[in-house]
Design a protein around this motif. Sequence first.
Motif, PDB file in Angstrom:
ATOM      1  N   GLU A 184       0.840  -1.191   0.000  1.00  0.00           N
ATOM      2  CA  GLU A 184       0.000   0.000   0.000  1.00  0.00           C
ATOM      3  C   GLU A 184       0.875   1.242   0.000  1.00  0.00           C
ATOM      4  O   GLU A 184       2.042   1.200   0.411  1.00  0.00           O
ATOM      5  CB  GLU A 184      -0.906   0.001   1.243  1.00  0.00           C
ATOM      6  CG  GLU A 184      -1.830  -1.207   1.317  1.00  0.00           C
ATOM      7  CD  GLU A 184      -2.607  -1.268   2.623  1.00  0.00           C
ATOM      8  OE1 GLU A 184      -2.480  -0.317   3.431  1.00  0.00           O
ATOM      9  OE2 GLU A 184      -3.315  -2.272   2.838  1.00  0.00           O
ATOM     10  N   TYR A 185       0.290   2.364  -0.471  1.00  0.00           N
ATOM     11  CA  TYR A 185       1.028   3.630  -0.468  1.00  0.00           C
ATOM     12  C   TYR A 185       0.251   4.654   0.333  1.00  0.00           C
ATOM     13  O   TYR A 185      -0.917   4.925   0.057  1.00  0.00           O
ATOM     14  CB  TYR A 185       1.245   4.141  -1.894  1.00  0.00           C
ATOM     15  CG  TYR A 185       2.148   5.350  -1.928  1.00  0.00           C
ATOM     16  CD1 TYR A 185       3.529   5.196  -1.959  1.00  0.00           C
ATOM     17  CD2 TYR A 185       1.623   6.632  -1.908  1.00  0.00           C
ATOM     18  CE1 TYR A 185       4.366   6.295  -1.961  1.00  0.00           C
ATOM     19  CE2 TYR A 185       2.445   7.742  -1.915  1.00  0.00           C
ATOM     20  CZ  TYR A 185       3.822   7.574  -1.943  1.00  0.00           C
ATOM     21  OH  TYR A 185       4.649   8.656  -1.942  1.00  0.00           O
ATOM     22  N   ASP A 186       0.917   5.205   1.335  1.00  0.00           N
ATOM     23  CA  ASP A 186       0.312   6.252   2.168  1.00  0.00           C
ATOM     24  C   ASP A 186       1.460   7.086   2.718  1.00  0.00           C
ATOM     25  O   ASP A 186       2.023   6.773   3.760  1.00  0.00           O
ATOM     26  CB  ASP A 186      -0.518   5.624   3.297  1.00  0.00           C
ATOM     27  CG  ASP A 186      -1.179   6.684   4.179  1.00  0.00           C
ATOM     28  OD1 ASP A 186      -1.212   7.856   3.751  1.00  0.00           O
ATOM     29  OD2 ASP A 186      -1.628   6.334   5.281  1.00  0.00           O
ATOM     30  N   ALA A 187       1.809   8.149   1.972  1.00  0.00           N
ATOM     31  CA  ALA A 187       2.974   8.971   2.313  1.00  0.00           C
ATOM     32  C   ALA A 187       4.230   8.110   2.414  1.00  0.00           C
ATOM     33  O   ALA A 187       5.084   8.306   3.256  1.00  0.00           O
ATOM     34  CB  ALA A 187       2.738   9.732   3.625  1.00  0.00           C
ATOM     35  N   TRP A 222       5.694   3.853   0.969  1.00  0.00           N
ATOM     36  CA  TRP A 222       5.250   2.477   0.740  1.00  0.00           C
ATOM     37  C   TRP A 222       5.212   1.677   2.030  1.00  0.00           C
ATOM     38  O   TRP A 222       6.069   1.846   2.905  1.00  0.00           O
ATOM     39  CB  TRP A 222       6.170   1.783  -0.265  1.00  0.00           C
ATOM     40  CG  TRP A 222       5.962   2.292  -1.660  1.00  0.00           C
ATOM     41  CD1 TRP A 222       6.719   3.205  -2.328  1.00  0.00           C
ATOM     42  CD2 TRP A 222       4.893   1.939  -2.530  1.00  0.00           C
ATOM     43  NE1 TRP A 222       6.196   3.454  -3.563  1.00  0.00           N
ATOM     44  CE2 TRP A 222       5.076   2.683  -3.728  1.00  0.00           C
ATOM     45  CE3 TRP A 222       3.803   1.085  -2.435  1.00  0.00           C
ATOM     46  CZ2 TRP A 222       4.199   2.590  -4.810  1.00  0.00           C
ATOM     47  CZ3 TRP A 222       2.933   0.985  -3.509  1.00  0.00           C
ATOM     48  CH2 TRP A 222       3.139   1.726  -4.676  1.00  0.00           C
ATOM     49  N   LYS A 223       4.193   0.824   2.115  1.00  0.00           N
ATOM     50  CA  LYS A 223       4.055  -0.077   3.259  1.00  0.00           C
ATOM     51  C   LYS A 223       3.858  -1.499   2.736  1.00  0.00           C
ATOM     52  O   LYS A 223       2.938  -1.757   1.960  1.00  0.00           O
ATOM     53  CB  LYS A 223       2.865   0.316   4.136  1.00  0.00           C
ATOM     54  CG  LYS A 223       3.005   1.687   4.794  1.00  0.00           C
ATOM     55  CD  LYS A 223       1.765   2.045   5.587  1.00  0.00           C
ATOM     56  CE  LYS A 223       1.901   3.421   6.225  1.00  0.00           C
ATOM     57  NZ  LYS A 223       0.668   3.811   6.964  1.00  0.00           N
ATOM     58  N   SER A 278      -5.477  -1.500  -3.405  1.00  0.00           N
ATOM     59  CA  SER A 278      -4.997  -0.117  -3.394  1.00  0.00           C
ATOM     60  C   SER A 278      -4.689   0.439  -4.782  1.00  0.00           C
ATOM     61  O   SER A 278      -4.619   1.651  -4.955  1.00  0.00           O
ATOM     62  CB  SER A 278      -3.742  -0.012  -2.520  1.00  0.00           C
ATOM     63  OG  SER A 278      -2.753  -0.934  -2.968  1.00  0.00           O
TER      64      SER A 278
END
Length: 460
Positions: free
Chosen positions: A255-258, A260-261, A291
């Motif tokens: 996932e990407y949220d500020a 990468w995770k 996502s």
Amino acid sequence: MSRHIVIIGGGISGLSAAYYLSRFARQEKSSVQIKVLEANHRFGGVVRTLSCGHTLIEAGADAFYGSGEGGEVALALCRELGIQGELLEANPCFRRFFILKGQKIFSIPENLSSFSALSIKEIFRLPLLSPAAKCRMALEPWIPCRKENSDESVGYFFRRRLGTGFFHEVIRPLIRGVYMADPETLSVQEVFPGFKKAERTCGSLGKAFWREKNKCLQRNRFFTFRGGLETFIHGLVRQLEDCELRTHSKVQSCEYDAGWKVILEHGEMLPADDVCLAMTASDASKLIKGSMPELFRELSGISYGTIVAVNVIFKTEDILHPNLDFGFIVPADDRKNIFSSLKWLGKTPDGQHLYLRAFIHGENAEVKDDLLLPKVMEDLRKIFGIMARPCFMSVERYPDVLPQYQVGHAGRMATLQEKLKLFPGLYLTGNSFYGFGISDCIFQAKEIACKISAHLYIEK
């Protein structure tokens, strides 16, 4: 500050990408932290060498080629890893092709079976072809070029240029046996770009042949290692001491949220500046489905085939077939045999045993082991008269691992690259995109490592 890079997939692609990234970082004195995550208990993917007594058996891939750009990069990697002394030229069976029709085995010219050129004399000597088929082939120089520049299937191309007889008797069995794909959907541009180029530049395959006839044809060279193909994997792992290598680390999603995770199945979350999905497009699509729906659609559109490899070893004295010749045998009609192709690999090093591999795909790949093995033995009895029990048999199943480069594949790849621009820091490598051989995968992994490394140079 260190740049965190997570590579998901510990096969030849993922390990090669990690190696080149690590090497580039050392050369540029950049600070990076590289993690390689592998879902299974071992690294290597389909590259796995088994031992049966003193005989080494390849469970999956069994050679890599040393020709062309990819081959040169693969051989250079061997030198860098210090394993070039272990290299061996692979068994001659990789260059000797036969077509099984009924109970007869027909030899195919080497330069035809490798699809490197069309030798007119050798083609017309093929007893498989009827006089009518040969006459149609002779008309090839006068067949107009296709005006459309769009992609076409292997089947359509060869029928158009050389006729239905040549396609059905020679090309179709070889494609289904060697590539384990349907020639009616396989892209000729992706699989045989040289043939398309010959038509485009010379007007016909025959004219291209006569233009090139005095030139020395490059023979494809295939290699393995004295200790088996898994030597490649061990060599890479030894060079990755500065990377974090983790097995039993199945990833649930990316996932990407500020930033990468990477979320593992057991809940652990790994932050990353760059993520490289070194796996099949099918597996990669599952990680980004929620996502990144745009990317998911493109990745999930790439088709795959399942392969089953059956390894069989006999005592040499039990194999008395007078016409047996070692090589790559494909059936003219795959509905009559359980196998799609058969590799007679020759004698084991001690000379006391003979080793063969049967490859099965399509509907037959769904047959369970307890039914599959008797069917393989029945085929060997019918074709070679082998009545003896084997000393060893094993079944290796590889579901959805062989990509099918279907018509329009190049266009799909172009669209995929455009979609990737929406997700900076995400990279794809593996056999799904620009070649499915080991050498192709190493070449692509190096290219991806170069792209990721470009960010390291900018940040310095």
